[in-house]
Design a protein around this motif. Structure first.
Motif, PDB file in Angstrom:
ATOM      1  N   LYS A   1      11.816   0.055  -3.044  1.00  0.00           N
ATOM      2  CA  LYS A   1      13.312  -1.597  -2.981  1.00  0.00           C
ATOM      3  C   LYS A   1      14.139  -1.126  -4.573  1.00  0.00           C
ATOM      4  O   LYS A   1      14.635  -0.259  -4.429  1.00  0.00           O
ATOM      5  N   LYS A   2      12.837  -1.135  -5.513  1.00  0.00           N
ATOM      6  CA  LYS A   2      13.631  -0.720  -6.982  1.00  0.00           C
ATOM      7  C   LYS A   2      14.076   0.365  -6.327  1.00  0.00           C
ATOM      8  O   LYS A   2      15.197   1.317  -7.483  1.00  0.00           O
ATOM      9  N   ALA A   3      13.554   1.768  -6.174  1.00  0.00           N
ATOM     10  CA  ALA A   3      13.884   3.130  -6.247  1.00  0.00           C
ATOM     11  C   ALA A   3      14.877   3.446  -5.153  1.00  0.00           C
ATOM     12  O   ALA A   3      15.438   4.446  -4.983  1.00  0.00           O
ATOM     13  N   ARG A   4      15.138   2.242  -4.800  1.00  0.00           N
ATOM     14  CA  ARG A   4      17.082   2.472  -3.979  1.00  0.00           C
ATOM     15  C   ARG A   4      16.820   3.323  -2.415  1.00  0.00           C
ATOM     16  O   ARG A   4      17.000   3.995  -2.112  1.00  0.00           O
ATOM     17  N   GLN A   5      14.948   3.281  -2.088  1.00  0.00           N
ATOM     18  CA  GLN A   5      14.817   4.400  -1.231  1.00  0.00           C
ATOM     19  C   GLN A   5      14.738   2.936   0.388  1.00  0.00           C
ATOM     20  O   GLN A   5      14.807   2.043   0.204  1.00  0.00           O
ATOM     21  N   ILE A   6      15.261   4.312   0.875  1.00  0.00           N
ATOM     22  CA  ILE A   6      15.701   3.174   2.520  1.00  0.00           C
ATOM     23  C   ILE A   6      14.246   3.528   3.018  1.00  0.00           C
ATOM     24  O   ILE A   6      13.960   3.943   4.447  1.00  0.00           O
ATOM     25  N   VAL A   7      13.713   1.646   3.802  1.00  0.00           N
ATOM     26  CA  VAL A   7      12.842   1.456   3.716  1.00  0.00           C
ATOM     27  C   VAL A   7      12.853   0.543   5.268  1.00  0.00           C
ATOM     28  O   VAL A   7      13.211  -0.043   4.966  1.00  0.00           O
ATOM     29  N   HIS A   8      12.026   0.706   6.823  1.00  0.00           N
ATOM     30  CA  HIS A   8      12.568   0.039   7.434  1.00  0.00           C
ATOM     31  C   HIS A   8      10.755  -0.303   7.828  1.00  0.00           C
ATOM     32  O   HIS A   8      11.014  -1.658   7.889  1.00  0.00           O
ATOM     33  N   GLY A   9       9.854  -0.240   7.621  1.00  0.00           N
ATOM     34  CA  GLY A   9       8.820  -0.757   7.590  1.00  0.00           C
ATOM     35  C   GLY A   9       7.318  -0.509   6.340  1.00  0.00           C
ATOM     36  O   GLY A   9       7.776   1.182   6.207  1.00  0.00           O
ATOM     37  N   VAL A  10       6.193  -0.830   6.351  1.00  0.00           N
ATOM     38  CA  VAL A  10       5.100  -1.010   5.160  1.00  0.00           C
ATOM     39  C   VAL A  10       4.522  -0.955   6.004  1.00  0.00           C
ATOM     40  O   VAL A  10       4.368  -2.707   6.828  1.00  0.00           O
ATOM     41  N   GLU A  11       3.727  -0.811   6.590  1.00  0.00           N
ATOM     42  CA  GLU A  11       2.304  -0.797   7.109  1.00  0.00           C
ATOM     43  C   GLU A  11       1.070  -0.809   6.174  1.00  0.00           C
ATOM     44  O   GLU A  11       0.454   0.822   6.401  1.00  0.00           O
ATOM     45  N   VAL A  12       0.015  -0.781   5.741  1.00  0.00           N
ATOM     46  CA  VAL A  12      -1.059  -0.802   5.631  1.00  0.00           C
ATOM     47  C   VAL A  12      -2.351  -0.721   7.088  1.00  0.00           C
ATOM     48  O   VAL A  12      -2.522  -2.126   7.106  1.00  0.00           O
ATOM     49  N   LYS A  13      -2.985   0.257   6.337  1.00  0.00           N
ATOM     50  CA  LYS A  13      -4.225   0.587   8.120  1.00  0.00           C
ATOM     51  C   LYS A  13      -5.785  -0.012   6.758  1.00  0.00           C
ATOM     52  O   LYS A  13      -6.044   1.225   6.246  1.00  0.00           O
ATOM     53  N   LEU A  14      -6.516  -0.871   7.049  1.00  0.00           N
ATOM     54  CA  LEU A  14      -7.318  -0.243   6.089  1.00  0.00           C
ATOM     55  C   LEU A  14      -8.647  -0.156   6.921  1.00  0.00           C
ATOM     56  O   LEU A  14      -8.847  -1.089   7.927  1.00  0.00           O
ATOM     57  N   SER A  15      -9.393  -0.659   6.125  1.00  0.00           N
ATOM     58  CA  SER A  15     -11.092   0.167   6.497  1.00  0.00           C
ATOM     59  C   SER A  15     -12.020   0.189   5.716  1.00  0.00           C
ATOM     60  O   SER A  15     -11.333   0.433   4.180  1.00  0.00           O
ATOM     61  N   ALA A  16     -13.126  -0.926   6.014  1.00  0.00           N
ATOM     62  CA  ALA A  16     -13.778  -1.242   4.999  1.00  0.00           C
ATOM     63  C   ALA A  16     -15.956  -0.980   5.093  1.00  0.00           C
ATOM     64  O   ALA A  16     -15.432  -0.838   6.563  1.00  0.00           O
ATOM     65  N   GLU A  17     -16.231  -0.312   4.536  1.00  0.00           N
ATOM     66  CA  GLU A  17     -17.618  -0.590   4.576  1.00  0.00           C
ATOM     67  C   GLU A  17     -18.241  -1.566   3.856  1.00  0.00           C
ATOM     68  O   GLU A  17     -17.958  -1.580   2.595  1.00  0.00           O
ATOM     69  N   ARG A  18     -19.392  -2.047   4.302  1.00  0.00           N
ATOM     70  CA  ARG A  18     -20.014  -3.424   3.821  1.00  0.00           C
ATOM     71  C   ARG A  18     -21.469  -3.040   3.344  1.00  0.00           C
ATOM     72  O   ARG A  18     -22.195  -1.546   4.047  1.00  0.00           O
ATOM     73  N   ALA A  19     -22.488  -3.356   2.737  1.00  0.00           N
ATOM     74  CA  ALA A  19     -23.841  -3.308   2.446  1.00  0.00           C
ATOM     75  C   ALA A  19     -24.516  -3.760   3.533  1.00  0.00           C
ATOM     76  O   ALA A  19     -24.852  -4.683   4.477  1.00  0.00           O
ATOM     77  N   GLU A  20     -25.469  -3.257   3.968  1.00  0.00           N
ATOM     78  CA  GLU A  20     -26.482  -2.636   5.022  1.00  0.00           C
ATOM     79  C   GLU A  20     -27.260  -4.376   4.769  1.00  0.00           C
ATOM     80  O   GLU A  20     -27.072  -5.152   6.529  1.00  0.00           O
ATOM     81  N   ASN A  21     -27.345  -4.612   3.628  1.00  0.00           N
ATOM     82  CA  ASN A  21     -28.042  -5.829   3.786  1.00  0.00           C
ATOM     83  C   ASN A  21     -27.719  -7.161   2.545  1.00  0.00           C
ATOM     84  O   ASN A  21     -26.722  -6.649   1.815  1.00  0.00           O
ATOM     85  N   ALA A  22     -27.950  -7.792   2.530  1.00  0.00           N
ATOM     86  CA  ALA A  22     -27.301  -9.175   2.225  1.00  0.00           C
ATOM     87  C   ALA A  22     -27.390  -9.382   0.377  1.00  0.00           C
ATOM     88  O   ALA A  22     -28.496  -8.003   0.045  1.00  0.00           O
ATOM     89  N   PRO A  23     -26.247  -9.473  -0.252  1.00  0.00           N
ATOM     90  CA  PRO A  23     -25.326  -9.705   0.558  1.00  0.00           C
ATOM     91  C   PRO A  23     -24.057  -8.862   0.830  1.00  0.00           C
ATOM     92  O   PRO A  23     -24.433  -7.876   0.021  1.00  0.00           O
ATOM     93  N   ARG A  24     -23.720  -9.042   1.749  1.00  0.00           N
ATOM     94  CA  ARG A  24     -22.621  -8.582   2.721  1.00  0.00           C
ATOM     95  C   ARG A  24     -21.652  -7.367   2.164  1.00  0.00           C
ATOM     96  O   ARG A  24     -20.723  -7.629   2.819  1.00  0.00           O
ATOM     97  N   VAL A  25     -21.594  -6.401   0.566  1.00  0.00           N
ATOM     98  CA  VAL A  25     -20.159  -6.751  -0.351  1.00  0.00           C
ATOM     99  C   VAL A  25     -19.771  -5.251   0.066  1.00  0.00           C
ATOM    100  O   VAL A  25     -21.092  -4.874   1.110  1.00  0.00           O
ATOM    101  N   PHE A  26     -18.765  -5.468   0.181  1.00  0.00           N
ATOM    102  CA  PHE A  26     -17.418  -4.104   0.449  1.00  0.00           C
ATOM    103  C   PHE A  26     -18.558  -2.895  -0.439  1.00  0.00           C
ATOM    104  O   PHE A  26     -18.299  -3.723  -1.504  1.00  0.00           O
TER     105      PHE A  26
END
Length: 135
Positions: free
Chosen positions: A57-82
């Protein structure tokens, strides 16, 4: 900042933020609400999206939508952190310049998104984007 999390029943909890907002969490497998780890993932996406939208917006771009598609992997064993996380931004608008989107994503990743900056100390975080022309 402070908050409170209260157990409701089973694997369901209600969090209440300092600002008075309630969020329902559920760690159960058949739940209709997000798990705590899903909330962390979505929080990173939201935090970074706020930055990207504001910078564009500050760069004066004409934006109609922003979507962020998130993907993550986690540890196999506890603690199952990202262990890995990718934030892929899809920016829709009119003649939005790719260099502005690249800069917005970079600034969020390196300077502004406190959630992702906190997580990156233990999680490999990558960012990508695409620009879609509105018709």
């Amino acid at each position: 900042m402070d908050a409170v999390v209260k157990w409701v029943e089973g694997d369901t909890f209600i969090g209440r933020s300092h600002s008075g907002h309630n969020v329902v969490f559920d760690a159960g497998k058949d739940s209709a609400t997000p798990s705590p780890m899903e909330m962390v993932l979505m929080s990173a996406g939201c935090c970074s999206s706020v930055d990207v939208v504001s910078i564009l917006k500050k760069a004066r771009q004409i934006v109609h939508g922003v979507e962020v598609k998130l993907s993550a992997e986690r540890a196999e064993n506890a603690p199952r952190v990202f262990t890995k996380m990718n934030l892929h931004f899809v920016v829709t608008g009119e003649k939005v310049a790719e260099n502005h989107v690249a800069r917005a994503v970079q600034l969020s990743a390196e300077k502004y998104c406190s959630v992702a900056l906190m997580l990156e100390k233990t999680v490999e975080i990558t960012h990508s984007f695409e620009v879609v022309e509105s018709v």
